[in-house]
Motif scaffolding. Structure first.
Motif, PDB file in Angstrom:
ATOM      1  N   ASN A 296      -5.836   3.072  11.392  1.00  0.00           N
ATOM      2  CA  ASN A 296      -5.591   2.714   9.997  1.00  0.00           C
ATOM      3  C   ASN A 296      -4.627   1.539   9.883  1.00  0.00           C
ATOM      4  N   GLU A 297      -4.829   0.721   8.863  1.00  0.00           N
ATOM      5  CA  GLU A 297      -3.871  -0.349   8.583  1.00  0.00           C
ATOM      6  C   GLU A 297      -2.636   0.174   7.863  1.00  0.00           C
ATOM      7  N   SER A 298      -2.759   1.334   7.230  1.00  0.00           N
ATOM      8  CA  SER A 298      -1.641   1.916   6.472  1.00  0.00           C
ATOM      9  C   SER A 298      -1.210   3.228   7.111  1.00  0.00           C
ATOM     10  N   ASN A 299       0.112   3.421   7.210  1.00  0.00           N
ATOM     11  CA  ASN A 299       0.622   4.624   7.868  1.00  0.00           C
ATOM     12  C   ASN A 299       1.348   5.576   6.919  1.00  0.00           C
ATOM     13  N   GLY A 300       1.299   5.294   5.613  1.00  0.00           N
ATOM     14  CA  GLY A 300       1.890   6.204   4.641  1.00  0.00           C
ATOM     15  C   GLY A 300       3.404   6.214   4.602  1.00  0.00           C
ATOM     16  N   GLU A 301       4.027   5.204   5.184  1.00  0.00           N
ATOM     17  CA  GLU A 301       5.486   5.215   5.294  1.00  0.00           C
ATOM     18  C   GLU A 301       6.159   4.068   4.551  1.00  0.00           C
ATOM     19  N   ASN A 302       5.409   3.379   3.666  1.00  0.00           N
ATOM     20  CA  ASN A 302       6.048   2.308   2.895  1.00  0.00           C
ATOM     21  C   ASN A 302       5.495   2.270   1.476  1.00  0.00           C
ATOM     22  N   ASP A 303       6.189   1.539   0.612  1.00  0.00           N
ATOM     23  CA  ASP A 303       5.867   1.522  -0.817  1.00  0.00           C
ATOM     24  C   ASP A 303       4.516   0.889  -1.127  1.00  0.00           C
ATOM     25  N   LYS A 304       4.086  -0.100  -0.331  1.00  0.00           N
ATOM     26  CA  LYS A 304       2.819  -0.777  -0.630  1.00  0.00           C
ATOM     27  C   LYS A 304       1.635   0.188  -0.468  1.00  0.00           C
ATOM     28  N   ASP A 305       1.793   1.201   0.398  1.00  0.00           N
ATOM     29  CA  ASP A 305       0.725   2.189   0.568  1.00  0.00           C
ATOM     30  C   ASP A 305       0.497   2.962  -0.727  1.00  0.00           C
ATOM     31  N   LYS A 306       1.589   3.316  -1.398  1.00  0.00           N
ATOM     32  CA  LYS A 306       1.487   4.058  -2.652  1.00  0.00           C
ATOM     33  C   LYS A 306       0.753   3.244  -3.710  1.00  0.00           C
ATOM     34  N   LYS A 307       0.958   1.928  -3.691  1.00  0.00           N
ATOM     35  CA  LYS A 307       0.302   1.050  -4.659  1.00  0.00           C
ATOM     36  C   LYS A 307      -1.224   1.150  -4.528  1.00  0.00           C
ATOM     37  N   TRP A 308      -1.712   1.186  -3.297  1.00  0.00           N
ATOM     38  CA  TRP A 308      -3.157   1.246  -3.080  1.00  0.00           C
ATOM     39  C   TRP A 308      -3.738   2.567  -3.560  1.00  0.00           C
ATOM     40  N   THR A 309      -3.017   3.652  -3.394  1.00  0.00           N
ATOM     41  CA  THR A 309      -3.530   4.946  -3.853  1.00  0.00           C
ATOM     42  C   THR A 309      -3.591   5.018  -5.371  1.00  0.00           C
ATOM     43  N   GLU A 310      -2.791   4.186  -6.034  1.00  0.00           N
ATOM     44  CA  GLU A 310      -2.840   4.117  -7.503  1.00  0.00           C
ATOM     45  C   GLU A 310      -4.016   3.253  -7.981  1.00  0.00           C
ATOM     46  N   ILE A 311      -4.380   2.262  -7.180  1.00  0.00           N
ATOM     47  CA  ILE A 311      -5.477   1.356  -7.538  1.00  0.00           C
ATOM     48  C   ILE A 311      -6.833   1.990  -7.237  1.00  0.00           C
ATOM     49  N   ILE A 312      -6.926   2.692  -6.104  1.00  0.00           N
ATOM     50  CA  ILE A 312      -8.211   3.219  -5.636  1.00  0.00           C
ATOM     51  C   ILE A 312      -8.261   4.731  -5.846  1.00  0.00           C
ATOM     52  N   LYS A 313      -9.107   5.165  -6.759  1.00  0.00           N
ATOM     53  CA  LYS A 313      -9.234   6.582  -7.076  1.00  0.00           C
ATOM     54  C   LYS A 313      -9.749   7.366  -5.873  1.00  0.00           C
ATOM     55  N   GLY A 314      -9.086   8.487  -5.588  1.00  0.00           N
ATOM     56  CA  GLY A 314      -9.526   9.353  -4.502  1.00  0.00           C
ATOM     57  C   GLY A 314      -8.976   8.985  -3.140  1.00  0.00           C
ATOM     58  N   MET A 315      -8.175   7.947  -3.067  1.00  0.00           N
ATOM     59  CA  MET A 315      -7.619   7.508  -1.783  1.00  0.00           C
ATOM     60  C   MET A 315      -6.346   8.267  -1.457  1.00  0.00           C
ATOM     61  N   LYS A 316      -6.218   8.692  -0.212  1.00  0.00           N
ATOM     62  CA  LYS A 316      -4.991   9.329   0.262  1.00  0.00           C
ATOM     63  C   LYS A 316      -4.620   8.732   1.604  1.00  0.00           C
ATOM     64  N   ILE A 317      -3.392   8.263   1.719  1.00  0.00           N
ATOM     65  CA  ILE A 317      -2.932   7.674   2.972  1.00  0.00           C
ATOM     66  C   ILE A 317      -2.092   8.696   3.722  1.00  0.00           C
ATOM     67  N   TYR A 318      -2.502   8.986   4.935  1.00  0.00           N
ATOM     68  CA  TYR A 318      -1.858  10.031   5.732  1.00  0.00           C
ATOM     69  C   TYR A 318      -0.822   9.441   6.681  1.00  0.00           C
ATOM     70  N   THR A 319       0.266  10.172   6.879  1.00  0.00           N
ATOM     71  CA  THR A 319       1.250   9.800   7.892  1.00  0.00           C
ATOM     72  C   THR A 319       0.756  10.278   9.247  1.00  0.00           C
ATOM     73  N   SER A 320       1.367   9.782  10.290  1.00  0.00           N
ATOM     74  CA  SER A 320       0.977  10.185  11.642  1.00  0.00           C
ATOM     75  C   SER A 320       1.189  11.687  11.856  1.00  0.00           C
ATOM     76  N   LYS A 321       2.231  12.242  11.224  1.00  0.00           N
ATOM     77  CA  LYS A 321       2.495  13.676  11.368  1.00  0.00           C
ATOM     78  C   LYS A 321       1.401  14.505  10.703  1.00  0.00           C
TER      79      LYS A 321
END
Length: 202
Positions: A147-172
């Motif tokens: 994945n290009e996104s690891n769920g550990e920064n603010d820009k990841d949250k922005k994408w989940t707000e733009i794209i319905k149904g998207m969830k970015i997972y952390t490595s844990k």
């Protein structure tokens, strides 16, 4: 539907443009991810959520005596993947299907390797999906999530707000779901760009 919603399930003209963009834009990340696994010349591989087929092509190059399958639930993605890998499809070296990761249409212990590039964000049930991938892998088979996104920064949250149904997972979170499915020897790799590659073994 917004243009960026096509990252979830490409449709129509916007979807066709999106898969073309993803084939180009995600290539450096995919190359980085593939460095973390060994692919044998005769491996049978599965690219789950194959998008525009660029990563199928990479897998085909690394397993010239094997076979690569791709699956995606978007008709646009399947069509593009078949076009990108037309020669391999015609030679029966590659097969691309439309379907859902939660109900993979393959027999138990079919594949040596399974990959998921930039796609688990959109899986409605990640535990069920990982269990399906575990089922179709051979014993000792490898599953890689990249994945290009690891769920550990603010820009990841922005994408989940733009794209319905998207969830970015952390490595844990990914590791936890992989373990629930039965995977072991889980290795996590990250880089300065925030890219994430998780490799697990059945």
């Amino acid at each position: 539907m917004s243009f960026f919603q096509n990252t979830c399930k490409p449709k129509g003209l916007g979807g066709s443009l999106m898969v073309n963009m993803m084939n180009i834009g995600h290539s450096p990340m995919a190359e980085w991810g593939l460095k973390h696994i060994k692919i044998n010349k005769n491996d049978i591989s599965l690219d789950v959520g194959c998008g525009g087929g660029a990563n199928i092509k990479k897998l085909l190059e690394k397993s010239p005596k094997g076979k690569v399958f791709g699956i995606d639930y978007s008709e646009v993605s399947v069509r593009k993947s078949k076009k990108v890998n037309k020669f391999a499809v015609e030679r029966k070296h590659c097969e691309i299907l439309q379907g859902n990761v939660q109900e993979l249409p393959f027999a138990n212990e079919t594949f040596d390797l399974a990959t998921a590039f930039e796609t688990i964000y959109f899986w409605s049930d990640i535990d069920q999906s990982f269990s399906q991938i575990y089922r179709v892998l051979k014993k000792g088979g490898i599953f890689m999530v990249c994945n290009e996104s690891n769920g550990e920064n603010d820009k990841d949250k922005k994408w989940t707000e733009i794209i319905k149904g998207m969830k970015i997972y952390t490595s844990k979170e990914i590791k936890y779901s992989l373990e629930k499915a039965g995977f072991t020897h889980i290795e996590t790799n990250k880089n300065a760009k925030g890219w994430l590659c998780v490799v697990a073994r059945k």
